[in-house]
Design a protein around this motif. Structure first.
Motif, PDB file in Angstrom:
ATOM      1  N   GLN A   1       0.827  -1.204   0.000  1.00 52.02           N
ATOM      2  CA  GLN A   1       0.000   0.000   0.000  1.00 52.02           C
ATOM      3  C   GLN A   1       0.864   1.257   0.000  1.00 52.02           C
ATOM      4  OE1 GLN A   1      -2.621  -0.402   3.325  1.00 52.02           O
ATOM      5  NE2 GLN A   1      -3.980  -1.836   2.283  1.00 52.02           N
ATOM      6  N   SER A   2       1.959   1.229   0.756  1.00 55.56           N
ATOM      7  CA  SER A   2       2.871   2.365   0.788  1.00 55.56           C
ATOM      8  C   SER A   2       3.497   2.581  -0.588  1.00 55.56           C
ATOM      9  CB  SER A   2       3.947   2.116   1.844  1.00 55.56           C
ATOM     10  OG  SER A   2       4.941   3.100   1.770  1.00 55.56           O
ATOM     11  N   GLN A   3       3.903   1.500  -1.235  1.00 53.64           N
ATOM     12  CA  GLN A   3       4.479   1.600  -2.569  1.00 53.64           C
ATOM     13  C   GLN A   3       3.463   2.157  -3.563  1.00 53.64           C
ATOM     14  OE1 GLN A   3       7.647   1.063  -3.437  1.00 53.64           O
ATOM     15  NE2 GLN A   3       7.211   1.635  -5.542  1.00 53.64           N
ATOM     16  N   SER A   4       2.195   1.728  -3.433  1.00 56.53           N
ATOM     17  CA  SER A   4       1.136   2.221  -4.320  1.00 56.53           C
ATOM     18  C   SER A   4       0.938   3.716  -4.155  1.00 56.53           C
ATOM     19  CB  SER A   4      -0.180   1.504  -4.029  1.00 56.53           C
ATOM     20  OG  SER A   4      -0.084   0.146  -4.327  1.00 56.53           O
ATOM     21  N   LYS A   5       0.965   4.187  -2.906  1.00 60.33           N
ATOM     22  CA  LYS A   5       0.812   5.617  -2.659  1.00 60.33           C
ATOM     23  C   LYS A   5       1.993   6.401  -3.222  1.00 60.33           C
ATOM     24  CE  LYS A   5      -2.137   5.218   1.364  1.00 60.33           C
ATOM     25  NZ  LYS A   5      -2.277   5.410   2.802  1.00 60.33           N
ATOM     26  N   ASP A   6       3.198   5.847  -3.083  1.00 59.40           N
ATOM     27  CA  ASP A   6       4.374   6.508  -3.636  1.00 59.40           C
ATOM     28  C   ASP A   6       4.287   6.582  -5.158  1.00 59.40           C
ATOM     29  OD1 ASP A   6       5.349   6.769  -1.074  1.00 59.40           O
ATOM     30  OD2 ASP A   6       6.738   5.066  -1.227  1.00 59.40           O
ATOM     31  N   ASN A   7       3.845   5.494  -5.790  1.00 59.54           N
ATOM     32  CA  ASN A   7       3.703   5.484  -7.245  1.00 59.54           C
ATOM     33  C   ASN A   7       2.689   6.524  -7.703  1.00 59.54           C
ATOM     34  OD1 ASN A   7       5.554   3.443  -7.538  1.00 59.54           O
ATOM     35  ND2 ASN A   7       4.035   1.827  -7.743  1.00 59.54           N
ATOM     36  N   LEU A   8       1.575   6.631  -6.980  1.00 62.45           N
ATOM     37  CA  LEU A   8       0.559   7.618  -7.327  1.00 62.45           C
ATOM     38  C   LEU A   8       1.109   9.034  -7.189  1.00 62.45           C
ATOM     39  CD1 LEU A   8      -2.337   8.267  -8.155  1.00 62.45           C
ATOM     40  CD2 LEU A   8      -2.937   8.205  -5.727  1.00 62.45           C
ATOM     41  N   LYS A   9       1.890   9.265  -6.141  1.00 60.71           N
ATOM     42  CA  LYS A   9       2.472  10.583  -5.925  1.00 60.71           C
ATOM     43  C   LYS A   9       3.411  10.949  -7.081  1.00 60.71           C
ATOM     44  CE  LYS A   9       3.876  12.494  -1.818  1.00 60.71           C
ATOM     45  NZ  LYS A   9       4.660  12.489  -0.578  1.00 60.71           N
ATOM     46  N   VAL A  10       4.266  10.005  -7.497  1.00 56.91           N
ATOM     47  CA  VAL A  10       5.178  10.252  -8.622  1.00 56.91           C
ATOM     48  C   VAL A  10       4.383  10.511  -9.896  1.00 56.91           C
ATOM     49  CG1 VAL A  10       6.879   9.128 -10.128  1.00 56.91           C
ATOM     50  CG2 VAL A  10       7.109   8.954  -7.657  1.00 56.91           C
ATOM     51  N   LEU A  11       3.345   9.726 -10.089  1.00 55.93           N
ATOM     52  CA  LEU A  11       2.515   9.878 -11.278  1.00 55.93           C
ATOM     53  C   LEU A  11       1.859  11.255 -11.326  1.00 55.93           C
ATOM     54  CD1 LEU A  11       1.482   8.218 -13.687  1.00 55.93           C
ATOM     55  CD2 LEU A  11      -0.436   7.547 -12.271  1.00 55.93           C
ATOM     56  N   MET A  12       1.295  11.675 -10.203  1.00 52.99           N
ATOM     57  CA  MET A  12       0.585  12.953 -10.158  1.00 52.99           C
ATOM     58  C   MET A  12       1.541  14.141 -10.303  1.00 52.99           C
ATOM     59  SD  MET A  12      -2.447  12.184  -7.462  1.00 52.99           S
ATOM     60  CE  MET A  12      -3.243  13.749  -7.702  1.00 52.99           C
ATOM     61  N   GLU A  13       2.780  13.988  -9.841  1.00 51.69           N
ATOM     62  CA  GLU A  13       3.760  15.064  -9.991  1.00 51.69           C
ATOM     63  C   GLU A  13       4.130  15.275 -11.452  1.00 51.69           C
ATOM     64  OE1 GLU A  13       6.972  13.835  -7.480  1.00 51.69           O
ATOM     65  OE2 GLU A  13       5.962  14.494  -5.641  1.00 51.69           O
ATOM     66  N   ASN A  14       4.005  14.230 -12.264  1.00 51.65           N
ATOM     67  CA  ASN A  14       4.374  14.315 -13.678  1.00 51.65           C
ATOM     68  C   ASN A  14       3.201  14.677 -14.585  1.00 51.65           C
ATOM     69  OD1 ASN A  14       7.167  13.668 -13.468  1.00 51.65           O
ATOM     70  ND2 ASN A  14       6.573  11.581 -12.991  1.00 51.65           N
ATOM     71  N   PHE A  15       2.021  14.893 -14.026  1.00 49.29           N
ATOM     72  CA  PHE A  15       0.864  15.267 -14.827  1.00 49.29           C
ATOM     73  C   PHE A  15       1.000  16.701 -15.328  1.00 49.29           C
ATOM     74  CE2 PHE A  15      -2.525  12.314 -12.764  1.00 49.29           C
ATOM     75  CZ  PHE A  15      -2.193  11.314 -13.662  1.00 49.29           C
TER      76      PHE A  15
END
Length: 180
Positions: A64-78
């Motif tokens: 779950q922590s990894q999923s949240k980190d991935n989402l954060k990276v994804l949203m920063e690149n939007f």
């Protein structure tokens, strides 16, 4: 654009990355001993929901922590436009009552609320994929502005070519999607 893991940024991968809790197959359930009516302390026979092992629980938290980190990276690149679309995607949901009606019309049986919620989730992902493909069609044609029905028809045709026919059963009525 790709994620840190190298997967392409599209709606399906975004859904997988952002929905860590819903996508997991296991969840931590509290122990419910003693619900059988007696004072059976320590006996595992009266447990209604088994407890998750410590290593499984820590693996779940890590995932779950990894999923949240991935989402954060994804949203920063939007881009700002992508971010607005993503926020609109997260805010909106299909009405559960309408989904239950459609399920009843198709199957002839009542659907429970959890079933309607699952079907609504899959439908939301399907609509997202069609819109994403329609945006690709629009960009390929060099057009801008809102999507037209022609973009959606072409996206649906592409989706069918990639995945085969949508649905295993023949439609009740010979009704086509996105007809002119």
């Amino acid at each position: 654009m790709t994620t840190a893991a190298g997967t392409p940024l599209n709606l399906t991968n975004l859904f997988r990355l952002s929905d860590g809790v819903a996508a997991s197959s296991t969840a931590a359930y509290p122990r419910a001993a003693g619900l059988g009516g007696g004072d059976d302390e320590g006996e595992g026979d009266d447990e209604i929901l088994p407890a998750m092992a410590d290593d499984d629980y820590s693996a779940q938290l890590s995932w779950q922590s990894q999923s949240k980190d991935n989402l954060k990276v994804l949203m920063e690149n939007f881009s700002p436009d992508q971010y607005d679309r993503f926020e609109a995607y997260r805010r909106h949901a299909l009405p559960k009552q309408a989904v239950r009606k459609v399920i009843q019309q198709v199957t002839g049986q009542q659907a429970s609320q959890p079933v309607a919620q699952i079907v609504a989730g899959f439908a939301k992902v399907f609509v997202g994929e069609i819109v994403e493909k329609a945006r690709q069609v629009q960009a390929r044609r060099g057009e801008t502005g809102p999507l037209s029905p022609d973009h959606l028809r072409e996206a649906y045709r592409m989706y069918q070519q990639e995945t085969g026919n949508v649905g295993a059963a023949r439609p009740v009525r010979a009704k086509k999607l996105f007809v002119k």
